[in-house]
Design a protein around this motif. Structure first.
Motif, PDB file in Angstrom:
ATOM      1  N   SER A   1       0.782  -1.194  -0.161  1.00 31.68           N
ATOM      2  CA  SER A   1       0.019   0.029   0.026  1.00 31.68           C
ATOM      3  C   SER A   1       0.965   1.230   0.127  1.00 31.68           C
ATOM      4  CB  SER A   1      -0.849   0.059   1.268  1.00 31.68           C
ATOM      5  OG  SER A   1      -0.324   0.284   2.560  1.00 31.68           O
ATOM      6  N   LEU A   2       2.211   1.261   0.884  1.00 29.05           N
ATOM      7  CA  LEU A   2       3.020   2.451   0.627  1.00 29.05           C
ATOM      8  C   LEU A   2       3.380   2.755  -0.586  1.00 29.05           C
ATOM      9  CD1 LEU A   2       4.707   2.017   4.178  1.00 29.05           C
ATOM     10  CD2 LEU A   2       2.695   3.799   3.423  1.00 29.05           C
ATOM     11  N   ASP A   3       3.759   1.402  -1.556  1.00 28.90           N
ATOM     12  CA  ASP A   3       4.166   1.548  -2.694  1.00 28.90           C
ATOM     13  C   ASP A   3       3.316   2.161  -3.747  1.00 28.90           C
ATOM     14  OD1 ASP A   3       6.979   1.323  -2.353  1.00 28.90           O
ATOM     15  OD2 ASP A   3       6.577  -0.885  -2.511  1.00 28.90           O
ATOM     16  N   HIS A   4       2.057   2.311  -3.217  1.00 29.03           N
ATOM     17  CA  HIS A   4       0.821   2.635  -4.279  1.00 29.03           C
ATOM     18  C   HIS A   4       0.376   4.272  -3.731  1.00 29.03           C
ATOM     19  CE1 HIS A   4       0.689  -1.537  -5.440  1.00 29.03           C
ATOM     20  NE2 HIS A   4       0.171  -0.895  -6.555  1.00 29.03           N
ATOM     21  N   ARG A   5       1.313   4.916  -3.069  1.00 28.17           N
ATOM     22  CA  ARG A   5       0.871   6.276  -2.946  1.00 28.17           C
ATOM     23  C   ARG A   5       1.057   7.150  -3.845  1.00 28.17           C
ATOM     24  NH1 ARG A   5       4.080   7.447   2.486  1.00 28.17           N
ATOM     25  NH2 ARG A   5       5.781   6.476   1.407  1.00 28.17           N
ATOM     26  N   SER A   6       0.908   8.454  -3.525  1.00 31.76           N
ATOM     27  CA  SER A   6       1.001   9.652  -4.795  1.00 31.76           C
ATOM     28  C   SER A   6       2.496   9.460  -5.183  1.00 31.76           C
ATOM     29  CB  SER A   6       0.536  10.802  -3.885  1.00 31.76           C
ATOM     30  OG  SER A   6       1.822  11.370  -3.288  1.00 31.76           O
TER      31      SER A   6
ATOM     32  N   SER B   1      18.551   7.991   8.793  1.00 34.25           N
ATOM     33  CA  SER B   1      17.880   6.644   9.755  1.00 34.25           C
ATOM     34  C   SER B   1      16.681   6.926  10.102  1.00 34.25           C
ATOM     35  CB  SER B   1      18.873   6.415  10.865  1.00 34.25           C
ATOM     36  OG  SER B   1      19.259   7.480  11.636  1.00 34.25           O
ATOM     37  N   ALA B   2      16.350   8.252  10.222  1.00 38.26           N
ATOM     38  CA  ALA B   2      14.951   8.609  11.154  1.00 38.26           C
ATOM     39  C   ALA B   2      13.913   8.445   9.622  1.00 38.26           C
ATOM     40  CB  ALA B   2      15.025  10.080  11.551  1.00 38.26           C
ATOM     41  N   ASP B   3      14.402   8.910   8.407  1.00 43.40           N
ATOM     42  CA  ASP B   3      13.632   8.789   7.546  1.00 43.40           C
ATOM     43  C   ASP B   3      13.337   7.237   7.216  1.00 43.40           C
ATOM     44  OD1 ASP B   3      13.182  11.289   6.818  1.00 43.40           O
ATOM     45  OD2 ASP B   3      14.662  11.651   5.361  1.00 43.40           O
ATOM     46  N   LEU B   4      14.120   6.583   7.024  1.00 42.04           N
ATOM     47  CA  LEU B   4      14.105   4.946   6.870  1.00 42.04           C
ATOM     48  C   LEU B   4      13.163   4.348   7.868  1.00 42.04           C
ATOM     49  CD1 LEU B   4      17.584   3.703   5.777  1.00 42.04           C
ATOM     50  CD2 LEU B   4      15.794   3.853   4.476  1.00 42.04           C
TER      51      LEU B   4
ATOM     52  N   GLU C   1      10.661   5.770   9.483  1.00 42.58           N
ATOM     53  CA  GLU C   1       9.442   6.097   8.950  1.00 42.58           C
ATOM     54  C   GLU C   1       8.996   5.277   7.575  1.00 42.58           C
ATOM     55  OE1 GLU C   1       6.865   9.959   7.195  1.00 42.58           O
ATOM     56  OE2 GLU C   1       8.800  10.331   8.260  1.00 42.58           O
ATOM     57  N   ARG C   2       9.691   5.092   6.863  1.00 46.22           N
ATOM     58  CA  ARG C   2       9.571   4.560   5.519  1.00 46.22           C
ATOM     59  C   ARG C   2       9.882   3.113   5.622  1.00 46.22           C
ATOM     60  NH1 ARG C   2       8.397   8.642   1.549  1.00 46.22           N
ATOM     61  NH2 ARG C   2       8.536  10.877   2.581  1.00 46.22           N
ATOM     62  N   PHE C   3       9.600   2.384   6.509  1.00 43.49           N
ATOM     63  CA  PHE C   3       9.935   0.954   6.793  1.00 43.49           C
ATOM     64  C   PHE C   3       9.955   0.122   5.489  1.00 43.49           C
ATOM     65  CE2 PHE C   3       5.463   0.897   7.725  1.00 43.49           C
ATOM     66  CZ  PHE C   3       5.009  -0.302   7.024  1.00 43.49           C
TER      67      PHE C   3
ATOM     68  N   LEU D   1      15.361  -4.752   6.848  1.00 44.34           N
ATOM     69  CA  LEU D   1      14.118  -5.581   6.336  1.00 44.34           C
ATOM     70  C   LEU D   1      13.768  -6.287   7.254  1.00 44.34           C
ATOM     71  CD1 LEU D   1      13.260  -7.594   3.844  1.00 44.34           C
ATOM     72  CD2 LEU D   1      14.833  -8.890   4.273  1.00 44.34           C
ATOM     73  N   TYR D   2      14.457  -6.709   8.432  1.00 43.48           N
ATOM     74  CA  TYR D   2      13.778  -7.212   9.694  1.00 43.48           C
ATOM     75  C   TYR D   2      13.022  -6.344  10.094  1.00 43.48           C
ATOM     76  CZ  TYR D   2      16.910 -11.561   9.688  1.00 43.48           C
ATOM     77  OH  TYR D   2      17.662 -12.758   9.566  1.00 43.48           O
TER      78      TYR D   2
END
Length: 1508
Positions: free
Chosen positions: A853-858, A883-886, A888-890, A901-902
């Motif tokens: 679903s996150l890959d289907h955003r705007s 690292s904070a961005d990552l 959030e965007r797991f 990945l884990y």
């Protein structure tokens, strides 16, 4: 306390808005189960001075299910009227003075949930139900009105005290409606504000809105437009209304404006002496009372049972006062359901409260202190026990999981009751105080727990570490037996605790070491008495007061008596034939010490037996004795006996409790019922005599009551029979019926488990344990059962109608989201109905849905992902921002390193678990390679599957074994025991698998597994067979149980269990089985029983076949053969009634000549019996069998069998020329028929076995047989006695009443005496004349009778034995004196017990029984009665008579002789009818004997007639 018995009543019903009420003058009523209990409060209660002024005065009985509402009429002049509503669908109006129903209606179609008698309209009763229907019912005109205001569940309603048409109704979803019934239920106001159930509504006692100075704007809420102009409403003047809700608030509403003006939030009071468990949502019922004389104050309940008095004028500081704030422990300990005010006759203002803690409390409104408490019972009263140390302390075991200790001697409080609940947690079924240690109380429960309470401390009880597998039936303190008894004097207790449980085991607990293992006394019984067979299932234990003898009652009805210290079996009592419920030994402190050997016992039969065990206990015989005759029998109850208690104040007085609903007091020595108590409305479980008051008894029953009653006040003397018992049964049936369990959650607002299960109690207290009663343990919360159900009508919820019409309770203010939710919920369930084809096409659920679903955003977001990813991949050093961005965007973990990945897998996994898809979570973990972790997580959550367990070996052998074990446990929780066992077998845990199957009653499967996988000699296998056998035996599947016992190589038990059914085919099979396995003694006894069963059905062929099974029964075959020939002989002469056709053996056909010769010929032909040795062997076999002597009540078939036994012995003795034993055998047979009063059979024995008279026997005996002479004399005397009667009756032909005797007698005479030409013609001639009135007879007939008279009468001299006349006279004197003494004792007791009635003595006149022809007149008896005889005179007579008897030689006393005086009288009768028949010499001899020996009542009058 007046005439009514004192009662501990059932608990007031829970979760009802109004089920208690009170009226001025002091009458209070509360609904408990299916009835209403009435309590008189105040000066009118006639309480003992110094005790609280209240008394339970009666009960309104009539509803068949729980009473949900109760309300008095509060109109002066009709305070005696009240109304009740019940789950049985009716509303009844009662008159409390007569306790009868005046009127009733059943208008409601659904469960009634609210009820109120209008305070303004004298005859209006308003009721509401769970579907929102309201009925107004006018009593005087028997008219009703149906209103349907809102489609919601009504919880409470209250009629306005100021306006006759206004009613306020509270609903389950928090809405309150004020409606006008004169306008067909038009809604005046809809009051919104609460958001949970409305529990109580109270109108302000003053009209108008001036009494409270409330700043209206302070709490102002937006007004809700109603579409009404205020001026038009009848409440324009206004009035306040208070409501209490489950949302923990009290709201005060203004009726003039239809909105709330004040809100009070319940304070969270820290309870004294106990914290609140934060995990349990606290229970609450918020009930209100607005005092009449204090409109500025309001009383409410609170969380834990406290009561608060709110001051409505104070808005700025603490607004409430706590009731009973000063005194500790006076408050209720659980939530309060009802509050009702009561003004007593002396104008005290009281408040009565009912609570979940099962107490009714009375509060003084002037001081806010508790005046008194009425305790109550929330379950069956199973057990009662008075403390032997602390006199007057009564312990009560109740089905609500609490023990009550009632101090019955308390001077200040009639109901001084303490509750003990710690450590109990289930029904208390047995109690027993320690005989010497103060405050030490043993208790047993229905889940098999045994514990010891110290009632003087607040510590929890000590619990024995050994539990029974089923209900504890009985507890008893007794001396220790091995192994407990083996220690020295100091290191073992003087008394140990014995408990008997429903599984049939008696355990001995050491009170010093309850944590140690208890000892099963069966082991000691087996070892001491060398028993190999299966011991019976024990159901009762009782120790004799001196502690030397123990009695065990068993499931098969037997009672075994053992002697300490090693429990040697000294006696078995085979009396009851059903499970023994109770055994009680007589106390030792009576005036007659020998009475302490009396033991009373009651079983599932209605008869009580009392046995006197003095001789058995004192005899010290080596082998155990069997007793089959009771000392006394007490009959009268019509259902099973559950409890017995001897009076400690009297000798031989017993009280019994029975399932027929009554308790009965008996005088056991006289077998006389004294009084019967019928106050209970159910089956009685326990009864106990007051230790102080000889007139007072306490009893407990399944009507949740304990009654204290006085024997002197009972109007009935014996249990009800016939119609009365039917009425009692009706009374019992009006108790609640068990409800069928519903799968759905109940829609009712009453939690079913709490309120309605109390009546599902077990039918046989000792057969099974029933469901929980109306108590709910603290861990359970009522919330779950009281959630509203999802609406079932799919269409109405989805349709476009206005939402207010659907059954879904949705408020107007709620947003549309709620409504959509409801609809979507319904849609979720729809796919269940779709076809399988559609389901197959459904797309598989994604395993990484969040990342997808996150890959289907705007587009912008995805572009940002690319930038973050590039930065992360190419930055040389770790950057915090990246690292904070990552983080959030797991979902970018798919493109970066393993750690990320884990993290992504972890987030996705959590999502799956939250959405209820554990299988997807497991798959993710497997991808990660953490199989062990997956298994552990799945095991913890109970989500293991076959799939996961199949993969487990990948993680190693130990992990696999662990996973299988965990899966097996999980399957057990899901009740899949067989599958669990199969999994255990896969890891070779055979014993565990077998045990699992066995413990869940899969015996067949367990045996199959054990047979297939274990060694044949493994003891587990035998144990399985025996366990299954025992279960089958209990359920009555005897043949299958026998197979189990055979499998366990317990052939003896197999034969025994087969014979249990008792029909002929079962007995025959059991006998054959016993014979095959070599149990010859058992086989013989079963074959004989089988033959006797077939004998009752007159199946002679079958009986002989059964006896053929065993060589040792050859003697019995001869007896049966003789019986068959004799029966055929009697049938042919039409002397035996034949109701059914008989299947005779071939040998009975034909055969002429004397009867004895026919018998011996058949014996020779059918049984090849011809040598003296064979005769002697048969004689020896039969000689060992002894039958009891006959009485007039012996059944004819039994009499004939016993008779033929004696005759067989006589014929066998004749065959070996043992004439003395032949004479004795014949005499025993004659005596048997004489004792049973069967003259016909006696004469038939004479004619068949002595056709020529006794002369040939005299010749055979000769002079040398001296010892037999008395026996022969007796036989000859009986022969002549019979002939004398026949002769006399032949003379008495003309008397109509004797015509049948003439016919019968003469038919016999002709067949018996062919040699003498006595009467062959005359009986046929006189027979027709017998019915004619004229008494004259032809003169030549007299001549012939006179000639024949000489022959018969000359032999009569043998009957005139002076020696026998003297002996018989002495025996009669003894009997008469004993009867007079007994009568004196009875009269004395009657005078002691009750006032003499006018006709008393006449009714108790003993009836004299004389011969049919010689009945003594009652006038004579009464004359005798009037002469008083002193006790010393009677004693003297008795002693003299006994001395005379002792002087007679033994030979005369051993053998009976016909009554000499009776023979004299017959002779004198003949003389009076036919003067020529009797010689003067004989007449003189008869008169002399009469004069000399007729000093007893029976013969005195006849002596006067013939000797003056």
């Amino acid at each position: 306390m007046g005439q009514e018995p004192r009662v501990l009543p059932p608990s007031p019903n829970w979760y009802c808005a109004r089920c208690s009420d009170a009226v001025p003058g002091g009458l209070f009523g509360f609904a408990a189960r299916t009835s209403v209990f009435l309590v008189r409060v105040g000066p009118g209660a006639d309480a003992i001075p110094g005790t609280p002024p209240f008394r339970v005065i009666g009960e309104l009985v009539g509803h068949t299910e729980r009473v949900s509402g109760f309300t008095f009429s509060h109109h002066p002049g009709q305070y005696n009227l009240c109304a009740t509503s019940s789950d049985d669908g009716t509303v009844k109006i009662w008159d409390v003075e007569t306790k009868t129903v005046v009127m009733e209606h059943a208008l409601h179609q659904h469960t009634i949930s609210a009820l109120h008698w209008s305070p303004r309209v004298k005859d209006l009763i308003v009721s509401g139900d769970e579907k929102g229907v309201v009925f107004c019912y006018w009593l005087n005109r028997n008219d009703s009105q149906h209103l349907f205001i809102e489609p919601r569940t009504i919880l409470c309603l209250t009629c306005s005290p100021h306006h006759e048409d206004l009613i306020a109704i509270g609903y389950k979803d928090g809405i309150v409606v004020i409606t006008d019934i004169s306008k067909k239920g038009e809604v005046i106001h809809r009051l919104r504000g609460h958001d949970d159930e409305i529990h109580s509504i109270a109108w302000c006692p003053l009209p108008g809105e001036d009494c409270l100075s409330i700043n209206q704007e302070e709490n102002s809420e937006p007004e809700i437009p109603n579409g009404k102009v205020p001026a038009q409403t009848p409440v324009a003047k206004g009035c306040y209304l208070a409501t209490g809700s489950k949302d923990q608030t009290i709201r005060i509403w203004s009726c003039s404006r239809g909105r709330g003006v004040m809100m009070l939030k319940l304070p969270s009071l820290k309870r004294r002496g106990g914290g609140i468990d934060p995990t349990v949502k606290e229970r609450l019922w918020l009930t209100l009372h607005w005092p009449k004389d204090q409109p500025t104050q309001l009383v409410s309940s609170c969380f834990g049972g406290e009561l608060l008095l709110w001051d409505l004028t104070l808005s700025w500081r603490r607004k409430y006062t706590l009731f009973s704030a000063s005194s500790e422990g006076q408050n209720h300990s659980r939530i309060v359901f009802n509050l009702c005010p009561l003004q007593t006759e002396d104008d005290k203002q009281l408040l009565l409260s009912t609570s979940m803690d099962r107490d009714v409390k009375c509060w003084d409104m002037a001081t806010l202190e508790c005046c008194w408490t009425l305790p109550s019972l929330g379950g069956f009263a199973y057990s009662l026990a008075f403390s032997p140390v602390d006199t007057g302390c009564l312990a009560i075991g109740v089905g609500d999981g609490m023990i009550r200790i009632w101090n019955t001697l308390s001077i200040k409080n009639n109901y001084d009751v303490k509750n003990f609940w710690q450590g109990v947690k289930s029904k208390v079924t047995a109690l027993c105080w320690h005989p010497t240690k103060e405050g030490c109380l043993a208790f047993g429960t229905d889940d098999g727990k045994v514990g010891l309470y110290d009632t003087y401390s607040s510590k929890p009880p000590q619990i024995s570490s050994t539990y029974h597998k089923k209900t504890v039936y009985t507890l008893a303190w007794g001396p220790p037996v091995p192994p407990t008894a083996l220690g020295g004097e100091g290191d073992r207790p003087s008394l140990t605790l014995y408990s008997c449980g429903g599984e049939g085991i008696v355990l001995q607990h050491n009170p010093w070491k309850l944590s140690g293992e208890a000892f099963d006394i069966n082991k000691l019984i087996r070892d001491t008495n060398s028993i190999t067979y299966k011991l019976p299932v024990h159901t009762e234990i009782s120790w004799k007061a001196d502690g030397k003898i123990m009695a065990l009652g068993n499931e098969d009805g037997s009672i075994e008596i053992f002697r300490v210290p090693n429990l040697k079996l000294i006696c078995t009592i085979q009396q009851h034939h059903k499970l023994v419920n109770t055994i009680s030994w007589h106390h030792e402190h009576g005036s007659q010490p020998e009475l302490s050997y009396l033991m009373a016992s009651g079983s599932n039969n209605a008869v009580i037996y009392v046995h006197n065990l003095q001789t058995v206990i004192e005899s010290n015989s080596e082998s155990p004795v069997t007793i089959t005759e009771p000392y006394r029998t007490l009959s009268g109850h019509t259902a099973k006996i559950t409890s017995l208690a001897w009076s400690p104040h009297h000798d031989g007085r017993l009280v019994s409790a029975s399932y027929d609903g009554t308790a009965q007091v008996w005088d056991t020595l006289q077998e006389e019922p004294l009084c019967n108590f019928r106050g209970h409305r159910g089956r009685l479980f326990c009864v106990v005599w007051s230790p102080l008051d000889p007139d007072c008894i306490y009893s407990g029953a399944d009507d949740f009551c304990v009654y204290k009653w006085l024997t002197s006040m009972q109007e009935h003397s014996r249990p009800p029979q016939g119609k009365k018992s039917i009425e009692l049964e009706k009374k019992r049936l009006s108790q609640p019926k068990p409800k069928p369990k519903k799968k759905k959650k109940p829609t009712s607002r009453v939690p079913i488990k709490q309120e309605l299960c109390d009546q599902n109690e077990d039918e046989g207290m000792k057969e099974s344990s029933g469901p929980v009663e109306n108590g709910v343990s603290d861990q359970e919360t009522e919330e779950e059962a009281r959630e509203p159900e999802l609406p079932c009508a799919v269409t109405s919820a989805v349709s476009k109608e206005p939402i207010s019409c659907t059954p879904v309770s949705v408020g107007f203010e709620k947003s549309k989201v709620t409504i959509n939710n409801k609809v979507t919920l319904l849609k979720k369930e729809l796919p269940k109905e779709k076809s399988e084809a559609l389901m197959k096409k459904r797309k598989a659920r994604s395993i990484l849905p969040l990342s997808t679903s996150l890959d289907h955003r705007s587009k912008e977001e995805i572009h940002q992902d690319c930038l973050v990813l590039a930065t992360a991949k190419h930055s040389k050093e770790p950057n915090e921002d990246v690292s904070a961005d990552l983080e959030e965007r797991f979902h970018l973990g798919l493109f970066t390193d393993r750690a990320t990945l884990y993290r992504m897998i972890e987030v996705e996994g959590k999502g799956h678990l939250e959405n209820g898809h554990p299988e997807l979570f497991h798959q993710l973990m497997l991808w990660k390679g953490d199989l062990k972790g997956v298994l552990r997580t799945a095991a913890e959550r109970g989500e293991l599957t076959d799939n996961l367990v199949a993969m487990a070996p990948v993680a190693g052998y130990h992990v696999w074994v662990w996973a299988v074990e965990a899966f097996a446990k999980q399957l057990c929780f899901q009740d899949q025991y067989v599958k669990a066992a199969s999994h255990l077998l896969s890891i070779h845990k055979v014993y565990e698998a077998v045990e699992l199957l066995k413990s869940n009653h899969f015996y067949r499967e367990a045996i199959a597994v054990a047979k297939a996988r274990l060694r044949p000699e493994d003891p587990i296998l035998k144990d399985l067979y025996l366990s299954w056998g025992a279960v089958l035996e209990k359920d009555g599947h005897y043949a299958l149980a026998a197979k189990c016992y055979l499998g366990a190589t317990s052939a003896y038990d197999a034969a025994k269990v087969l014979s249990k059914k008792g029909d002929a085919t079962s007995l025959r099979t059991a006998a054959e089985l016993a014979s095959i396995v070599g149990e010859n003694e058992l086989s013989a006894s079963l074959a004989l029983r089988c033959a006797q069963e077939l004998l009752l059905a007159r199946n002679w062929v079958g009986a002989q076949e059964a006896l053929q099974l065993h060589e040792s029964l050859k003697g019995q075959r001869l007896v049966f053969c003789l019986l068959e020939l004799l029966s055929k002989h009697l049938e042919e002469k039409q002397l035996l009634e034949v109701k059914s056709s008989s299947s005779y053996n071939a040998w009975t056909a034909g055969g002429e000549g004397p009867f004895v010769e026919r018998v011996t010929a058949v014996w020779k032909r059918a049984f090849s019996l011809d040598s003296p040795e064979q005769y002697q062997a048969a004689f020896r076999q039969l000689q060992s069998v002894k039958y009891p002597s006959a009485t007039s009540n012996t059944p004819s078939k039994q009499l004939l069998l016993h008779l033929c036994h004696d005759l067989t012995l006589a014929v066998l003795s004749q065959q070996v020329a043992s004439w003395d034993t032949a004479v004795e055998g014949l005499l025993r047979a004659v005596m048997r028929s004489y004792d049973s009063g069967n003259f016909t059979i006696m004469q038939e024995v004479h004619s068949a076995f002595l056709p020529e008279g006794c002369d040939h026997l005299r010749d055979k005996l000769g002079d040398h047989q001296f010892p037999t002479t008395p026996a022969f004399k007796s036989l000859e005397a009986f022969f002549i006695y019979g002939r004398l009667y026949e002769f006399w009756w032949s003379l008495s032909g003309p008397y109509p009443e004797s015509s049948i005797w003439v016919r019968a007698a003469h038919r016999r005479t002709t067949s018996a005496e062919q040699s003498q030409q006595l009467d062959n013609v005359s009986p046929e001639e006189t027979e027709p004349k017998a019915s004619q009135p004229e008494p004259s007879r032809p003169p030549e007939l007299d001549m012939r009778l006179t000639e024949e008279g000489e022959q018969i009468l000359s032999a009569c001299k043998e009957l005139f034995s002076e020696e026998h006349a003297s002996l018989q006279n002495s025996q009669r004197t003894v009997a008469e004196v004993q009867e007079t003494l007994a009568d004196m004792i009875r009269q004395h007791q009657k005078r002691q017990l009750c006032k003499p009635t006018a006709d008393g003595p006449a009714k108790n006149e003993p009836e004299q029984e004389a011969e049919q022809s010689l009945s003594g007149s009652q006038h004579q008896c009464k004359e005798e009665k009037s002469e008083p005889v002193s006790l010393p005179e009677l004693t003297k007579r008795l002693t003299e008579a006994n001395e005379r008897i002792a002087k007679f030689p033994e030979s005369i006393k051993t053998w009976p002789f016909p009554d000499v005086l009776e023979c004299c009288l017959i002779l004198l009768h003949i003389k009076s009818q036919h003067p020529g028949c009797v010689t003067h010499e004989m007449q003189q001899q008869a008169q002399e004997l009469l004069q000399k020996y007729s000093n007893t009542k029976v013969y005195k009058r006849h002596c006067q007639t013939f000797c003056t």
